[in-house]
Scaffold this motif. Structure first.
Motif, PDB file in Angstrom:
ATOM      1  N   SER A 379     -11.065  23.768   0.522  1.00 47.22           N
ATOM      2  CA  SER A 379     -10.017  22.936  -0.076  1.00 47.22           C
ATOM      3  C   SER A 379     -10.111  22.907  -1.598  1.00 47.22           C
ATOM      4  O   SER A 379      -9.095  22.805  -2.292  1.00 47.22           O
ATOM      5  N   THR A 380     -11.326  23.029  -2.120  1.00 48.70           N
ATOM      6  CA  THR A 380     -11.500  23.052  -3.578  1.00 48.70           C
ATOM      7  C   THR A 380     -10.746  24.216  -4.189  1.00 48.70           C
ATOM      8  O   THR A 380     -10.080  24.076  -5.222  1.00 48.70           O
ATOM      9  N   HIS A 383      -7.113  23.339  -4.268  1.00 52.20           N
ATOM     10  CA  HIS A 383      -6.820  22.327  -5.287  1.00 52.20           C
ATOM     11  C   HIS A 383      -6.751  22.941  -6.678  1.00 52.20           C
ATOM     12  O   HIS A 383      -5.961  22.505  -7.528  1.00 52.20           O
ATOM     13  N   LEU A 388      -4.735  20.614  -9.238  1.00 49.12           N
ATOM     14  CA  LEU A 388      -5.120  19.207  -9.129  1.00 49.12           C
ATOM     15  C   LEU A 388      -6.355  18.985  -9.995  1.00 49.12           C
ATOM     16  O   LEU A 388      -6.655  17.861 -10.416  1.00 49.12           O
TER      17      LEU A 388
END
Length: 615
Positions: A379-380, A383, A388
């Motif tokens: 997920s990093t 992002h 994000l």
């Protein structure tokens, strides 16, 4: 540019409006001086037995007109100034919300929801009180005290005026002594309100967990502690305000005592007339109201200063993620070619990097699947692709451009992402699917729902696409929320589609239908799929296996199986799990068959045997 003031800036911006309010208040103050003067004249004429019926009627008429004028101009000034305070109230909330929208997710991860709500409601209300009651009382005090003191000196007696007003400077000393105390206690009150609000918000959001684990009594205890703390902080502030108000009233009362004693002596010695004595005490009564209000103003101002500091701390927070100074605003679209070069990234609060030396290329229109254990950095990476968080310069490129040079609104409008948490808003299903600045027609909404395999579920609802959802979409099941989130992403027709473990809450049959429907959508778009199920990622053009933030394996489904590494282990483990579940399902079916009267024993045994061979 850093903001240093909120209230003062508002006063400067609306200075002409404040001047009009000040003028109306000044007229009202002048009219208030008429009544004591008329009372003095009435008393002197009455004492000398010179008062006629006509004079008494005229004095009464002038007092009536003065009272009417005071009511009109004072009310007008209050309406005018209070309207300005409401404008400030609205402006602060608008500025606060707009600024929150510019801040990164990291900011909100480190703040409690209750504290943010306290800023938007409680702190803003305190600021409004400053401009509403505070400024009005200050203006009235300045005008009325100045005019009254001048009138008392010129029309009655300068010495009596000086001696009567001599105790009043003590109010300045009291204000100075109580200033920091009230400000400090005001901060404590606001923080206590924030904690109480956070407790309620957390309880409401987690009500199912609370009930499931029978934690109602514990939650009541925790809420009671926060509630008692908030009450204790408010009591401290009330005590300080009350003590300050009592001491201020004592000073004012002492001034009245001086006026009565010395004024009475002067009347007896003929230095002033009885009418002047009456007028003087009436003037003093006019002073006492504004002077007494100054005590309240000090409290309000200190509370307002504390709230202003809290709000300025937010408004002066620079967003971690913003358009770069080198951003190319001529970019209007993206094709979707992704390149990652030696990317390493650490979260601000982490001691270890979440990603280490990641390099990969995803050509336009192809698909990339990312698999790995929880916490491996999947997920990093996503992002960073939607910024994000800011990736290091030169490590993430889109269409050959550094992602930091692409304007945020262009980047995010060309990426459709289905996040893990499937957040839905408290509005209709239609609005949740069409959650985009671009308006969508009913046909587009329905087509997106069909592709996401949620159309049939929506059609069963009484109001279908106009069905209003509860908070965070709680009225839908987990799988339905995921599919609505998928529909929300694909309706944008973005250049890049990202599915962040977005099929985990649906069964394998629904997953197959969704993937089949997505084939046409994904055909011309760059697609990134993060998943735990091999079935959802095996058809990707390339697959990357992450382990502890590094790429451990990469290749196609077939090449990774042939490699016999982490991916192959995960694949065989899932095959075994599915086989076990299938066997358990058949055993359950066999148990049901055994309980059905009239079922031939041979048929039941055949079913078991067949089920065993099939498993």
């Amino acid at each position: 540019m850093e903001r240093k003031h909120i209230v003062w800036k508002h006063v400067i911006d609306y200075r002409y409006s404040y001047l009009i309010g000040f003028a109306l208040l000044s007229i009202s103050s002048v009219m208030q001086l008429v009544i004591p003067t008329l009372l003095g004249t009435f008393t002197d004429r009455l004492e000398m037995s010179l008062l006629t019926y006509k004079e008494a009627l005229q004095i009464a008429l002038w007092m009536l007109l003065a009272g009417l004028g005071i009511a009109i101009f004072r009310s007008s000034s209050r309406i005018f100034l209070f309207r300005l305070s409401r404008l400030l109230d609205r402006q602060i909330r608008d500025d606060l919300f707009r600024h929150w929208e510019t801040l990164s997710t990291q900011y909100f991860k480190s703040r409690r929801v209750g504290d943010l709500m306290s800023h938007a409601i409680s702190d803003v209300s305190v600021i409004r009180e400053v401009t509403q009651g505070g400024i009005f009382n200050i203006l009235e005090a300045v005008v009325l005290i100045t005019l009254t003191v001048v009138t008392m000196v010129t029309t009655v007696d300068p010495l009596l005026t000086l001696l009567t007003l001599l105790p009043l400077p003590l109010l300045t000393i009291l204000s100075y002594r109580f200033r920091s105390r009230i400000q400090r206690e005001s901060v404590d009150v606001q923080e206590a309100i924030g904690s109480l609000t956070s407790r309620v918000q957390e309880f409401v959001a987690g009500i199912r967990v609370v009930m499931s684990f029978r934690q109602e009594k514990e939650q009541i205890r925790l809420f009671g502690e926060d509630n008692h703390h908030a009450v204790a902080m408010n009591r401290k502030l009330v005590k300080s305000n009350s003590l300050f108000g009592a001491l201020s009233s004592a000073v004012v009362g002492f001034s009245f005592l001086v006026s009565v004693v010395l004024g009475g002596i002067m009347v007896l010695h003929g230095r002033i007339t009885l009418g002047e004595f009456v007028a003087f005490n009436s003037f003093l009564s006019l002073l006492m109201g504004p002077i007494d209000n100054l005590g309240k103003v000090v409290s309000t101002m200190q509370r307002g200063k504390a709230s202003e500091k809290r709000l300025l701390a937010i408004l002066n927070t620079r967003p971690d993620v913003a358009d770069d100074s080198n951003a190319d605003f001529s970019i209007e679209s993206l094709d979707g070619a992704i390149e990652v070069r030696g990317l390493s990234f650490s979260y601000p609060e982490a001691s270890e990097p979440a990603l280490r030396n990641i390099s990969l290329t995803v050509p336009k229109g192809t698909s990339l699947a990312i698999v790995g254990k929880v916490g491996s950095g999947k997920s990093t990476l996503v992002h960073l692709l939607v910024r994000l968080y800011n990736p290091p310069r030169g490590t993430v490129l889109l269409d050959g451009r550094d992602i930091n040079e692409i304007p945020l609104h262009v980047l995010r409008s060309h990426i459709g992402i289905v996040p893990q948490d499937q957040f839905l808003f408290s509005t209709t299903i239609r609005d949740n699917i069409g959650f985009d600045p671009k308006p969508y027609g009913d046909e587009e909404i329905e087509q997106a729902a069909k592709v996401a395999q949620v159309y049939d579920n929506i059609a069963e609802f009484p109001h279908q696409f106009q069905t209003a959802l509860g908070e965070r979409g709680i009225s839908l099941s987990g799988g339905q929320r995921q599919r609505v989130s998928i529909a929300r992403a694909i309706i944008k027709k973005p250049s890049i589609l990202i599915f962040d473990d977005s099929l985990s809450a649906v069964d394998t049959e629904t997953e197959d239908r969704i993937l089949e429907g997505l084939n046409s959508v994904m055909e011309s778009r760059t697609t990134i799929i993060i998943g735990h199920r091999i079935s959802s990622v095996q058809s990707a053009d390339q697959i990357v296996v992450l382990e502890e933030g590094e790429i451990a394996e990469r290749g196609t489904h077939e090449s990774l199986l042939a490699l016999g590494g982490l991916y192959a282990d995960l694949y065989h483990k899932q095959l075994l799990d599915e086989a076990v579940r299938g066997q358990e399902s058949e055993w359950e079916g066999d148990k049901v068959a055994n309980t059905v009267p009239g079922t031939p024993r041979a048929s039941q045994n055949l079913g078991v045997a067949t089920g065993g061979r099939a498993g």
